[in-house]
Design a protein around this motif. Structure first.
Motif, PDB file in Angstrom:
ATOM      1  N   ILE A   1       0.796  -1.317  -0.204  1.00  0.00           N
ATOM      2  CA  ILE A   1       0.303  -0.105  -0.166  1.00  0.00           C
ATOM      3  C   ILE A   1       0.512   1.448   0.169  1.00  0.00           C
ATOM      4  CG2 ILE A   1      -1.811  -1.229   0.772  1.00  0.00           C
ATOM      5  CD1 ILE A   1      -1.054   0.188   4.039  1.00  0.00           C
ATOM      6  N   GLU A   2       2.026   0.793   0.839  1.00  0.00           N
ATOM      7  CA  GLU A   2       2.633   2.101   0.546  1.00  0.00           C
ATOM      8  C   GLU A   2       3.317   2.753  -1.492  1.00  0.00           C
ATOM      9  OE1 GLU A   2       6.598   1.059   3.267  1.00  0.00           O
ATOM     10  OE2 GLU A   2       5.285   2.071   4.221  1.00  0.00           O
TER      11      GLU A   2
ATOM     12  N   TYR B   1      -0.119   5.222   0.566  1.00  0.00           N
ATOM     13  CA  TYR B   1       0.183   4.731   1.575  1.00  0.00           C
ATOM     14  C   TYR B   1       0.919   6.014   2.386  1.00  0.00           C
ATOM     15  CZ  TYR B   1      -0.086   3.947   6.084  1.00  0.00           C
ATOM     16  OH  TYR B   1      -0.163   3.748   7.617  1.00  0.00           O
TER      17      TYR B   1
ATOM     18  N   GLN C   1      -7.104   4.696   6.935  1.00  0.00           N
ATOM     19  CA  GLN C   1      -7.256   4.837   4.783  1.00  0.00           C
ATOM     20  C   GLN C   1      -5.647   4.412   4.485  1.00  0.00           C
ATOM     21  OE1 GLN C   1      -7.495   8.164   4.030  1.00  0.00           O
ATOM     22  NE2 GLN C   1      -5.390   7.411   2.321  1.00  0.00           N
ATOM     23  N   ALA C   2      -5.356   2.682   5.378  1.00  0.00           N
ATOM     24  CA  ALA C   2      -4.755   2.144   5.344  1.00  0.00           C
ATOM     25  C   ALA C   2      -5.618   1.282   4.245  1.00  0.00           C
ATOM     26  CB  ALA C   2      -3.990   1.347   6.202  1.00  0.00           C
TER      27      ALA C   2
ATOM     28  N   HIS D   1      -6.219   1.466   1.044  1.00  0.00           N
ATOM     29  CA  HIS D   1      -4.884   1.426  -0.045  1.00  0.00           C
ATOM     30  C   HIS D   1      -5.772  -0.246  -0.281  1.00  0.00           C
ATOM     31  CE1 HIS D   1      -4.779   5.161  -0.855  1.00  0.00           C
ATOM     32  NE2 HIS D   1      -3.965   5.086   0.370  1.00  0.00           N
TER      33      HIS D   1
END
Length: 570
Positions: A472-473, A477, A535-536, A539
């Motif tokens: 997800i980064e 994210y 938020q995580a 993703h």
């Protein structure tokens, strides 16, 4: 000989008996016993009592009839005592006990429960299922679950009424797993299901958001032909709604709509409201009006909750006014809480506080808590402190007051104040509720705490979590470090955020062999989901190609294709 009673006006029937010179005697006592009951059905209680006093030889049925006629009044207790003291000493039977226990429950007078239980033992009625179920219901209502279960477990052959009483009592007292255990035991003992036991089991499954159990009980209801009963249908709608499966709730609703009362419609609207689908709630409300079903306080509560969850102040005010003016309904404190909460979400904190102070009710903890949460979300620690004081005046042991206040200070990096809040909490011996999340897999519940390492697949869970965070980064994210309430370095903050209980539950759900590919993940959390996990999850739903549903203490969140159904407002 008196004429058998029909369901006509008891005054006419009584008048006819007087014209025929029929007076109460042991031979025609049954006629006058039934006439007492008929007077009660017509709400002519004074006439019922007058007739009772004219009977010179009341038996147990006579006394039970007049006690039943006065069941909503303290007079029932006085009549019961008079029965015990009467010279003829008519002994209470199982129906007498059930009636007086019902009166205790209706009047919330629980003090007589143990005394009545002692009397039932003396009269050898304690093992009677009719009496036992009444004691179970009374003790459950008084929240003395140990006493309720003791009564139930001591019954040699509990029947369907007894099981329904214990299942519903446990479900209503936040013991859903125990309620389901008794439902399973009931089926193992081949005790017949009733709409009371099935709706109670569905209520238990919905409180724990156990979708698998809801589906199993739904199947059982279909097989037993109970699925068309209004209580069961309403419980099914409520169960699927609380499990986040609004589509299934709507299927049940559409199939059984014509047989539903206002409670069924309210359950469907509440399911939409919990997900913030205000359009669907309003559409259903208007359809209900067109069907000629009168909306009640809970119908409006569903509408107001939907607008509150969506943060729509004007609409909340409009519907609250409509409730009062057009429908003539008096709003409850819960309705005003929706308005205060909607104003808080719109950053109208000062205005919301004025509304709270001008309510026709004394503001309760829920009112100040929604305002306190708004202060924390809007980074307004000064007002948050004022709200906390109001909340602690109501309940000095409210751990949420301290936690949300600390969150408000942490959001502005005022770490000294955060430490003072934690110290105040320790000094007052208030313990923070431990955050936990759980996921149901094939009927089994898997519970996780933050940083939990007790699961048998612990290594796989953390490896999966590391993989997800890396993925997800790449999608952009960025950790929201403001969510951490401790003054630690950024690397440690990130690690603590990664190990939140809801993330561990999701990582477990995505492991090989846990859930079928493509099947939605359903997570339940006892506290509010934090902004960073929220938020995580947007993703994670994208990279895992899964729909993720999270029910936190406030509402449902449906993560799909990089967005959430709540519109980032909760």
């Amino acid at each position: 000989m008196a004429t058998p009673i029909q369901d006509g006006d008891p005054r006419c029937i009584h008048a006819q008996s007087i014209k025929k010179c029929v007076t109460p005697t042991p031979q025609n006592r049954a006629f006058f016993n039934n006439l007492i009951t008929l007077y009660s059905k017509f709400n002519l209680h004074s006439s019922a009592l007058q007739l009772f006093h004219s009977i010179p030889c009341p038996n147990t049925v006579t006394w039970t009839s007049i006690i039943s006629a006065s069941v909503n009044s303290p007079l029932a207790f006085r009549l019961f005592l008079a029965m015990l003291r009467h010279p003829r000493q008519a002994r209470p039977n199982e129906r007498t006990f059930a009636t007086i226990l019902k009166s205790c429950a209706l009047l919330s007078d629980y003090s007589m429960g143990p005394q009545l239980q002692s009397l039932s033992l003396k009269l050898s009625l304690h093992e009677n299922p009719f009496v036992g179920s009444a004691f179970v219901s009374l003790y459950c209502k008084s929240r003395d679950l140990d006493a309720a279960l003791k009564v139930f477990d001591e019954m040699p052959e509990p029947d369907e009424v007894c099981y329904a009483a214990v299942i519903n009592g446990l479900a209503q007292n936040q013991r859903p797993l125990d309620a389901l255990r008794y439902f399973v035991e009931m089926k193992r003992e081949t005790v017949v299901s009733t709409f009371h036991s099935v709706s109670g089991a569905l209520s238990a499954a919905s409180r724990a958001a156990m979708l698998h159990q809801c589906m199993l009980i739904h199947g059982h209801a279909v097989v037993t032909g109970l699925d068309f009963h209004t209580y069961v249908a309403t419980a099914l709608i409520d169960g699927y709604g609380k499990c986040g499966i609004v589509e299934e709730a709507r299927k049940v609703f559409d199939e059984l709509e014509m047989g539903l009362n206002a409670a069924g419609w309210n359950a469907m609207m509440a399911a939409y409201a919990q997900q913030g689908s205000h359009e669907n709630v309003v559409e259903l409300f208007r359809l209900m009006e067109n069907r000629g079903i009168e909306a009640d306080e809970y119908s409006f509560l569903a509408v107001l909750t939907a607008f509150y969850n969506a943060g729509m102040v004007k609409e909340t005010e409009m519907w609250l006014n409509r409730m009062k003016v057009q429908y003539g309904l008096e709003p409850m404190i819960e309705h005003y809480t929706c308005l205060v909460g909607a104003m808080g979400k719109a950053d109208k904190i000062e205005e919301a506080e004025k509304v709270a102070m001008m309510l026709p009710y004394e503001p309760d903890a829920a009112v100040w808590r929604v305002l306190l949460s708004s202060c924390a979300n809007n980074k307004n620690p000064e007002v948050a402190w004022r709200m906390t004081k109001r909340l602690l005046e109501i309940n000095p042991n409210d751990d949420s007051a301290y936690v949300i206040l600390a969150n408000a200070f942490a959001s502005t990096a005022r770490w000294d104040e955060v430490k003072k809040v934690w110290k105040m909490m320790r000094n007052n011996r208030v313990r923070k509720e431990v955050g936990r999340s759980w996921i149901e897999v094939q009927g089994q519940i898997h519970v996780f705490f933050a940083g939990d390492r007790r699961h048998s697949r612990n290594d796989e869970i953390y490896a999966k979590l590391t993989e997800l965070m890396s993925d997800i980064e790449k999608l952009g994210y960025v950790p929201n470090l403001d969510e951490m309430l401790h003054e630690v370095d950024e690397e440690e903050k990130e690690e603590l955020l990664w190990h939140h209980s809801e993330r561990l539950a999701v990582a477990f759900g995505l492991l090989s062999g846990v859930t079928p590919a493509g099947k939605p993940l359903r997570i339940i959390k006892n506290l509010r989901i934090c902004k960073d996990c929220h938020q995580a999850f947007k993703h994670i739903a994208t990279v895992a190609k899964r729909e993720i549903l999270v029910r936190d203490v406030h509402r449902y969140h449906r993560f799909l294709n990089g967005s959430c159904s709540c519109g980032d407002s909760w």
